[in-house]
Scaffold this motif. Structure first.
Motif, short mmCIF file in Angstrom:
data_model
loop_
_atom_site.label_atom_id
_atom_site.label_comp_id
_atom_site.label_asym_id
_atom_site.label_seq_id
_atom_site.Cartn_x
_atom_site.Cartn_y
_atom_site.Cartn_z
N ALA A 161 -3.16 -5.58 5.21
CA ALA A 161 -3.77 -4.64 6.14
C ALA A 161 -3.92 -5.56 7.47
N THR A 162 -4.27 -4.94 8.64
CA THR A 162 -4.52 -5.45 9.96
C THR A 162 -5.57 -6.79 9.38
N THR B 146 0.84 -1.20 -0.04
CA THR B 146 -0.04 0.05 -0.04
C THR B 146 0.94 1.28 0.01
N TRP C 134 -7.13 -5.38 -0.34
CA TRP C 134 -6.74 -3.95 -1.08
C TRP C 134 -6.21 -3.97 -2.41
N GLY D 283 -1.06 -2.61 9.68
CA GLY D 283 -0.91 -4.21 9.30
C GLY D 283 0.54 -4.73 9.12
N ASP E 26 -5.27 -8.92 5.96
CA ASP E 26 -6.10 -8.74 4.49
C ASP E 26 -5.24 -8.18 3.75
N TYR F 241 2.20 -1.10 3.86
CA TYR F 241 1.65 -2.35 4.32
C TYR F 241 1.65 -3.47 3.06
N ASP G 170 0.89 3.55 2.17
CA ASP G 170 1.47 3.66 3.54
C ASP G 170 2.37 2.44 3.83
N VAL H 55 -4.16 1.88 4.30
CA VAL H 55 -4.91 0.74 4.97
C VAL H 55 -4.79 1.28 6.44
N GLY H 56 -3.80 2.08 6.93
CA GLY H 56 -3.69 2.48 8.19
C GLY H 56 -2.81 1.62 9.18
#
Length: 189
Positions: A19-20, A12, A26, A155, A23, A16, A14, A152-153
């Protein structure tokens, strides 16, 4: 002369690879052009090195991935190459493997260094934990960063925490459909 060790994955914006909750939804299905690029990278590798989680994901699909309804010629070729390419899975919990694969449960960094020192073509490495150990040991020669336009913030990060700087040289940039951007870097030694 040592073999080149290449760490490349989709990530991503950001940073990752998952994701958390592990996942990876994305990323969605890759464009035909991006899939072909990944296929070319896999065809160039003489061996693939996997951490347990990535092995589980790849081995759950690619042994028969080319036989799925509507599989493209590139997917058929990727599946064949995946089955045929020698692979090492670094895990102390996986027992039986197939498809030209062996399990290594010992010191991953020492084994990767041994494999790099052997004759042969490039080695591909994947999986955040395994690649992170190789990164911290200074074994990665090239990073192929395939960045997707999504945040995704949190992960699993692509890059591991390091104890010292690693200087890199940009060797390629390329844009794929959907705003996906490849940046390839070589480690300066």
């Amino acid at each position: 002369m040592t073999r080149k060790l290449i760490f490349g994955m989709n990530l991503t914006l950001d940073g990752y690879i998952a994701a958390t909750g592990a996942d990876i939804g994305w990323s969605g299905p890759p464009s035909e052009e991006l899939f072909r690029w990944w296929l070319d990278q896999e065809l160039a590798n003489s061996m693939s090195l996997y951490g347990r989680k990535l092995w589980e994901a790849m081995s759950s699909y690619w042994p028969a991935g080319g036989q799925q309804p509507g599989a493209t010629s590139a997917e058929v070729e990727f599946a064949r190459n995946w089955r045929d390419t020698p692979k090492v899975v670094f895990s102390s919990t996986i027992g039986k493997v197939g498809w030209n694969t062996r399990v290594f449960a010992g010191d991953a960094v020492a084994e990767i260094a041994r494999l790099k020192a052997a004759d042969g073509g490039p080695l591909g490495i994947g999986g955040a934990t395994l690649a992170g150990a190789a990164m911290r040991a200074g074994l990665i020669d090239e990073y192929a960063v395939v960045t997707h336009p999504v945040l995704v913030g949190g992960g699993t990060p692509f890059f591991s925490a390091l104890e010292s700087w690693v200087d890199l040289t940009l060797v390629e940039t390329r844009t794929f459909p959907g705003g996906v951007v490849l940046t390839r870097y070589e480690t300066r030694r």
